[in-house]
Design a protein around this motif. Structure first.
Motif, mmCIF file in Angstrom:
data_model
loop_
_atom_site.group_PDB
_atom_site.id
_atom_site.type_symbol
_atom_site.label_atom_id
_atom_site.label_comp_id
_atom_site.label_asym_id
_atom_site.label_seq_id
_atom_site.Cartn_x
_atom_site.Cartn_y
_atom_site.Cartn_z
ATOM 1 N N ALA A 330 0.837 -1.206 0.000
ATOM 2 C CA ALA A 330 0.000 0.000 0.000
ATOM 3 C C ALA A 330 0.871 1.255 0.000
ATOM 4 O O ALA A 330 0.540 2.267 -0.642
ATOM 5 N N MET A 331 1.991 1.203 0.723
ATOM 6 C CA MET A 331 2.914 2.346 0.732
ATOM 7 C C MET A 331 3.530 2.552 -0.643
ATOM 8 O O MET A 331 3.777 3.687 -1.070
ATOM 9 N N LEU A 332 3.761 1.433 -1.368
ATOM 10 C CA LEU A 332 4.278 1.541 -2.730
ATOM 11 C C LEU A 332 3.273 2.258 -3.619
ATOM 12 O O LEU A 332 3.633 3.146 -4.400
ATOM 13 N N ALA A 333 2.002 1.870 -3.502
ATOM 14 C CA ALA A 333 0.960 2.533 -4.290
ATOM 15 C C ALA A 333 0.836 3.999 -3.896
ATOM 16 O O ALA A 333 0.625 4.881 -4.745
ATOM 17 N N ALA A 334 0.977 4.291 -2.586
ATOM 18 C CA ALA A 334 0.882 5.675 -2.125
ATOM 19 C C ALA A 334 2.024 6.524 -2.688
ATOM 20 O O ALA A 334 1.852 7.717 -2.956
ATOM 21 N N SER A 335 3.189 5.891 -2.855
ATOM 22 C CA SER A 335 4.329 6.640 -3.406
ATOM 23 C C SER A 335 4.070 7.063 -4.851
ATOM 24 O O SER A 335 4.542 8.116 -5.288
ATOM 25 N N VAL A 336 3.307 6.244 -5.583
ATOM 26 C CA VAL A 336 2.932 6.617 -6.950
ATOM 27 C C VAL A 336 2.022 7.836 -6.924
ATOM 28 O O VAL A 336 2.166 8.774 -7.723
ATOM 29 N N VAL A 337 1.074 7.847 -5.997
ATOM 30 C CA VAL A 337 0.194 9.010 -5.852
ATOM 31 C C VAL A 337 1.009 10.248 -5.494
ATOM 32 O O VAL A 337 0.752 11.355 -5.988
ATOM 33 N N GLY A 338 2.031 10.064 -4.628
ATOM 34 C CA GLY A 338 2.862 11.197 -4.217
ATOM 35 C C GLY A 338 3.592 11.839 -5.375
ATOM 36 O O GLY A 338 3.899 13.042 -5.339
ATOM 37 N N MET A 339 3.878 11.070 -6.417
ATOM 38 C CA MET A 339 4.549 11.620 -7.589
ATOM 39 C C MET A 339 3.687 12.666 -8.289
ATOM 40 O O MET A 339 4.200 13.531 -9.016
ATOM 41 N N PHE A 340 2.366 12.584 -8.083
ATOM 42 C CA PHE A 340 1.451 13.478 -8.791
ATOM 43 C C PHE A 340 0.719 14.411 -7.828
ATOM 44 O O PHE A 340 -0.373 14.880 -8.121
ATOM 45 N N GLN A 341 1.312 14.680 -6.668
ATOM 46 C CA GLN A 341 0.611 15.498 -5.681
ATOM 47 C C GLN A 341 0.369 16.922 -6.173
ATOM 48 O O GLN A 341 -0.652 17.542 -5.815
ATOM 49 N N ASP A 342 1.281 17.447 -6.993
ATOM 50 C CA ASP A 342 1.062 18.799 -7.521
ATOM 51 C C ASP A 342 -0.145 18.826 -8.447
ATOM 52 O O ASP A 342 -0.943 19.789 -8.418
ATOM 53 N N ALA A 343 -0.272 17.779 -9.288
ATOM 54 C CA ALA A 343 -1.414 17.721 -10.199
ATOM 55 C C ALA A 343 -2.714 17.591 -9.418
ATOM 56 O O ALA A 343 -3.737 18.209 -9.759
ATOM 57 N N ILE A 344 -2.692 16.790 -8.343
ATOM 58 C CA ILE A 344 -3.898 16.617 -7.523
ATOM 59 C C ILE A 344 -4.261 17.930 -6.840
ATOM 60 O O ILE A 344 -5.444 18.280 -6.704
ATOM 61 N N ALA A 345 -3.229 18.674 -6.410
ATOM 62 C CA ALA A 345 -3.491 19.957 -5.754
ATOM 63 C C ALA A 345 -4.149 20.940 -6.710
ATOM 64 O O ALA A 345 -5.006 21.749 -6.308
ATOM 65 N N LYS A 346 -3.759 20.890 -8.010
ATOM 66 C CA LYS A 346 -4.353 21.793 -8.997
ATOM 67 C C LYS A 346 -5.782 21.385 -9.351
ATOM 68 O O LYS A 346 -6.629 22.222 -9.634
ATOM 69 N N PHE A 347 -6.014 20.073 -9.360
ATOM 70 C CA PHE A 347 -7.336 19.581 -9.790
ATOM 71 C C PHE A 347 -7.780 18.516 -8.787
ATOM 72 O O PHE A 347 -7.569 17.321 -8.972
ATOM 73 N N ALA A 348 -8.386 18.965 -7.669
ATOM 74 C CA ALA A 348 -8.694 18.080 -6.538
ATOM 75 C C ALA A 348 -9.641 16.953 -6.908
ATOM 76 O O ALA A 348 -9.693 15.919 -6.226
ATOM 77 N N LEU A 349 -10.388 17.103 -7.999
ATOM 78 C CA LEU A 349 -11.343 16.068 -8.401
ATOM 79 C C LEU A 349 -10.641 14.748 -8.722
ATOM 80 O O LEU A 349 -11.251 13.675 -8.639
ATOM 81 N N LEU A 350 -9.356 14.835 -9.074
ATOM 82 C CA LEU A 350 -8.598 13.610 -9.359
ATOM 83 C C LEU A 350 -8.546 12.697 -8.127
ATOM 84 O O LEU A 350 -8.601 11.473 -8.243
ATOM 85 N N ALA A 351 -8.413 13.307 -6.942
ATOM 86 C CA ALA A 351 -8.351 12.519 -5.715
ATOM 87 C C ALA A 351 -9.663 11.802 -5.437
ATOM 88 O O ALA A 351 -9.679 10.750 -4.788
ATOM 89 N N VAL A 352 -10.749 12.379 -5.922
ATOM 90 C CA VAL A 352 -12.058 11.752 -5.720
ATOM 91 C C VAL A 352 -12.239 10.540 -6.624
ATOM 92 O O VAL A 352 -12.792 9.514 -6.212
ATOM 93 N N LEU A 353 -11.743 10.608 -7.843
ATOM 94 C CA LEU A 353 -12.007 9.575 -8.844
ATOM 95 C C LEU A 353 -10.960 8.468 -8.918
ATOM 96 O O LEU A 353 -11.272 7.355 -9.345
ATOM 97 N N MET A 354 -9.717 8.760 -8.499
ATOM 98 C CA MET A 354 -8.668 7.751 -8.714
ATOM 99 C C MET A 354 -8.899 6.445 -7.938
ATOM 100 O O MET A 354 -8.495 5.373 -8.424
#
Length: 484
Positions: A330-354
């Motif tokens: 799960a931490m490995l998968a979370a690290s992938v999300v961390g790579m795109f944290q700037d994109a998620i911050a710009k478009f928060a809807l991504l966090a809802v759908l991913m």
């Protein structure tokens, strides 16, 4: 009254009233309508145990069927099983022992002296006696074997010399074997002569094994054939020469597949020199099939043995091991999300759908994984048809991915008024479904080729693959398309 009327009257007297139960079950204080022991009865037994009234316990348990006695041991608390075993030691027949849950049997055996366990083991068929003794501590095992008759002890020691879950460990050493030169009449006379000695023949047997002078099986005769054949006919004229021989080193899963494939009732077990040393019967194989099916299902979930009688510490250890491994993935998968944290911050809807993409991919991977593990266990999937199976699963994954992409993509575009977002999540759904299909079959097949049980660790790898690819494909496409 006519004789027929008298008979009818007697029959009516013995039959239960309409909708009722037979007389011996009416107002049964021990069983409910589903033939289970009533809670009130179990509480009475426990109360007698707590009072130390062994005679009361014995009187309550003595009328029970052996299967019900086994159920009673499972229903009382672990702390009461030793006292119950002491109180009803005379009732612990081979039928009771064979019905007991493995963990409950261990608790009961621990409460009995070595000579009592030896007496019980000597009542059992060799395979059941081995199952009783094999899990004892080495010191207790030696003490029990020392109390047994030399012949029984030798048979059990021979069985224990084979690895667990092999035919040599599980086979019955009681069988009927006769030389090939005799007639049907000679065989019938032999069986009748030996029947006077209760230890000379197995309790149950379905066929006769015909052997050559070196004691190698050359054929089999079913009892039904023998009963219908004239006495003067030689066994070689009626026996079936084609037979399925099971090596002593064969794994129990392999044995079960042989019985299933060839529709066997019993089969000869042979040693390295081809000599007949035992037999496997269908009742043993039914138990193996049930055990293996349940074991694979539980291994896929990382739930350990899944037995409610298993000690809590063992259950916690088994489950926690896989939960810790899953935490790492799960931490490995979370690290992938961390790579795109700037994109998620710009478009928060991504966090809802991913989570939708990764969750659906995980479900699809689990479906493929379950089918693949079952196919490997039943020999439906072999090296001959692996690539065909991979192509089939990828086709199914593509079709499911496209269907889900249309649904989630169209819904997202309509709800959020953003067609590009709908296209991104739809495309990610197709990619992750293909990943799930590929991982769901490739992971267990690879593990099986490496001689690792695919049911044990496949789920961790498949879930990791779908989580990582789900997040990476969805968030990566969002960045590539300028959505975020």
């Amino acid at each position: 009254m006519a004789s027929d009327d008298l008979i009818d009257e007697e029959l009516r007297r013995d039959l239960p009233e309409e909708g009722g139960k037979p007389d011996d079950r009416v107002d049964d204080e021990r069983h409910d309508e589903e033939n289970r022991l009533k809670p009130e009865f179990v509480r009475r037994v426990v109360a007698a145990l707590e009072d130390g009234d062994k005679s009361e316990v014995y009187d309550l348990v003595e009328p029970l069927h052996p299967a019900d006695v086994a159920d009673l041991f499972e229903l009382v608390g672990r702390e009461d099983r030793s006292a119950l075993a002491e109180a009803v030691s005379d009732l612990l027949s081979s039928e009771v022992i064979s019905e007991l849950n493995d963990y409950v049997r261990e608790d009961m055996i621990d409460a009995l002296p070595a000579y009592a366990v030896a007496e019980i083991a000597e009542q059992l068929e060799t395979d059941d006696a081995v199952q009783l003794i094999e899990d004892l501590d080495p010191r207790d095992q030696a003490a029990v074997l020392a109390e047994m008759e030399p012949e029984d002890r030798a048979a059990i020691e021979s069985a224990l010399s084979y690895p667990e879950e092999t035919a040599g460990r599980l086979m019955q050493r009681e069988f009927v074997a006769v030389p090939e030169h005799i007639t049907v009449g000679d065989l019938i006379d032999f069986l009748r002569d030996e029947a006077s000695d209760p230890d000379a023949l197995p309790t149950d047997f379905f066929e006769i094994f015909v052997v050559d002078p070196a004691h190698r099986p050359v054929g089999t005769c079913q009892l039904s054939w023998i009963l219908r054949t004239p006495r003067h006919i030689g066994l070689t004229d009626v026996m079936k020469r084609d037979q399925t021989l099971i090596p002593v080193t064969a794994d129990q899963e392999e044995v079960a597949l042989m019985f299933q494939k060839y529709g066997l009732i019993s089969a000869a077990v042979v040693d390295e020199a081809g000599r007949l040393v035992g037999q496997m019967t269908v009742d043993d194989v039914v138990h193996i099939i049930s055990e293996e099916a349940g074991e694979d299902a539980l291994l896929l979930s990382g739930a350990g043995d899944g037995d409610i009688n298993e000690p809590i510490l063992l259950t916690v250890r088994a489950r926690l091991t896989w939960l810790v491994i899953n935490l790492g993935t799960a931490m490995l998968a979370a690290s992938v999300v961390g790579m795109f944290q700037d994109a998620i911050a710009k478009f928060a809807l991504l966090a809802v759908l991913m989570p939708i993409v990764s969750g659906m991919g995980g479900n699809a991977g689990t479906q493929t994984l379950a089918v693949t593990v079952r196919a490997l266990a039943t020999n439906q999937l072999t090296s001959t048809n692996t690539w065909r199976a991979i192509g089939r699963e990828l086709t199914i994954a593509s079709a499911n991915g496209v269907a889900l992409a249309i649904l989630i993509g169209g819904g997202t575009a309509l709800v959020f008024g953003n067609p590009l977002l709908g296209a991104v999540i739809g495309t990610a759904m197709i990619i992750n479904n293909l990943t799930a299909g590929m991982a769901g079959i490739a992971v267990p097949v690879t593990l099986e080729r490496l001689r690792v049980d695919p049911a044990v660790s496949s789920a961790v790898f498949v879930t990791t693959a779908t989580d990582v690819m789900g997040f990476f494909s969805f968030l990566g496409l969002a960045v590539l398309t300028g959505l975020a």
